[in-house]
Every structure is written in structure tokens, then in C-alpha cells.
Design a protein around this motif. Sequence first.
Motif, mmCIF file in Angstrom:
data_model
loop_
_atom_site.group_PDB
_atom_site.id
_atom_site.type_symbol
_atom_site.label_atom_id
_atom_site.label_comp_id
_atom_site.label_asym_id
_atom_site.label_seq_id
_atom_site.Cartn_x
_atom_site.Cartn_y
_atom_site.Cartn_z
ATOM 1 N N LEU A 81 0.803 -1.329 -0.069
ATOM 2 C CA LEU A 81 0.017 -0.031 -0.133
ATOM 3 C C LEU A 81 0.972 1.124 0.031
ATOM 4 O O LEU A 81 0.646 2.344 -0.599
ATOM 5 C CB LEU A 81 -0.838 0.041 1.219
ATOM 6 C CG LEU A 81 -2.011 -1.095 1.219
ATOM 7 C CD1 LEU A 81 -2.855 -1.049 2.411
ATOM 8 C CD2 LEU A 81 -2.924 -1.020 0.260
ATOM 9 N N LEU A 82 2.150 1.070 0.822
ATOM 10 C CA LEU A 82 2.870 2.423 0.607
ATOM 11 C C LEU A 82 3.413 2.526 -0.502
ATOM 12 O O LEU A 82 3.557 3.916 -1.082
ATOM 13 C CB LEU A 82 3.820 2.106 1.813
ATOM 14 C CG LEU A 82 3.479 2.264 3.266
ATOM 15 C CD1 LEU A 82 4.729 1.770 4.250
ATOM 16 C CD2 LEU A 82 3.019 3.522 3.578
ATOM 17 N N PHE A 83 3.781 1.638 -1.308
ATOM 18 C CA PHE A 83 4.179 1.629 -2.700
ATOM 19 C C PHE A 83 3.399 2.395 -3.555
ATOM 20 O O PHE A 83 3.585 3.164 -4.157
ATOM 21 C CB PHE A 83 4.702 0.082 -3.165
ATOM 22 C CG PHE A 83 5.048 0.249 -4.444
ATOM 23 C CD1 PHE A 83 6.576 0.432 -4.826
ATOM 24 C CD2 PHE A 83 4.296 0.043 -5.502
ATOM 25 C CE1 PHE A 83 6.916 0.115 -6.226
ATOM 26 C CE2 PHE A 83 4.780 -0.207 -7.015
ATOM 27 C CZ PHE A 83 5.999 0.092 -7.106
ATOM 28 N N ARG A 84 2.137 1.630 -3.548
ATOM 29 C CA ARG A 84 1.203 2.336 -4.359
ATOM 30 C C ARG A 84 0.679 3.683 -4.125
ATOM 31 O O ARG A 84 0.629 4.561 -5.032
ATOM 32 C CB ARG A 84 -0.282 1.443 -4.334
ATOM 33 C CG ARG A 84 -0.053 0.196 -4.965
ATOM 34 C CD ARG A 84 -1.050 -0.792 -5.044
ATOM 35 N NE ARG A 84 -1.012 -1.826 -5.644
ATOM 36 C CZ ARG A 84 -2.108 -2.288 -6.582
ATOM 37 N NH1 ARG A 84 -3.091 -1.681 -6.336
ATOM 38 N NH2 ARG A 84 -1.817 -3.266 -7.366
ATOM 39 N N TYR A 85 0.408 3.967 -2.956
ATOM 40 C CA TYR A 85 0.178 5.372 -2.560
ATOM 41 C C TYR A 85 1.292 6.494 -2.684
ATOM 42 O O TYR A 85 1.053 7.515 -3.294
ATOM 43 C CB TYR A 85 -0.308 5.498 -1.269
ATOM 44 C CG TYR A 85 -1.517 5.105 -0.818
ATOM 45 C CD1 TYR A 85 -2.823 5.683 -1.285
ATOM 46 C CD2 TYR A 85 -1.982 4.011 0.118
ATOM 47 C CE1 TYR A 85 -3.958 5.351 -1.097
ATOM 48 C CE2 TYR A 85 -3.298 3.627 0.073
ATOM 49 C CZ TYR A 85 -4.369 4.395 -0.417
ATOM 50 O OH TYR A 85 -5.511 3.870 -0.039
#
Length: 107
Positions: A81-85
Amino acid sequence: MFTHSALNLRKFDHMPEKCPVCGFRYEIELGFYWGAMYMSYGLSVLIVLVVGVSLYFLANDPPTWVYLTTVATTVIVLTPLLFRYARVMMLYFFGSVSYDPKYQRQL
């Protein structure tokens, strides 16, 4: 913006070359998303602070190994999720991208 679910750990980072709806090229220039690493780092630091302060107050200042284990587990679990956001924020802040309702998909 991504081709697979964030829960698919083998392909959570796959992106199409262009948007299937409007044709926007996601990689504006070579290495554009390298800056997203800094945003991901900032989000990770925020998570470390929130989890650390929460443990301090909710668990009455547990031993150091509890902090390390909880923070490491939380950051590792949230990495997709951190990667995508971080990539989405990079695209919106520095890619001159804005929401256009005329391209909204009909459900």
C-alpha cells in the motif's frame, strides 16, 4: 492505475504503460517514480511514529523488542500500500495530473 490487486504480492507493482480509459502515459519520463521512494519513506516514518506512540500510551511503554517487532511487522505488511500510494502521490504532485470527471467509469 495498477493491473493487479495490492494483495497479489508477486505483481502488486505492475502498471500498464498507458491508462486504458484516457490514454495517459503513466511514466512521464525515465525514472519518474524514483522520487516516490522519498514519499514512501515519509509515510513509513509516519507509521513508525503512530505505532510507537500508540504502543507507548496503550501498552504502557512495553519492552524494546515489542516496539521493534510491532513496527517492523506493520511496515512490512503495509509495504504494497505504501508503494502504491507513494506512486499515486508522485503522479498527482509532480506529474501535472488532475481528476477529470468526464473519464469516470460508469458502474
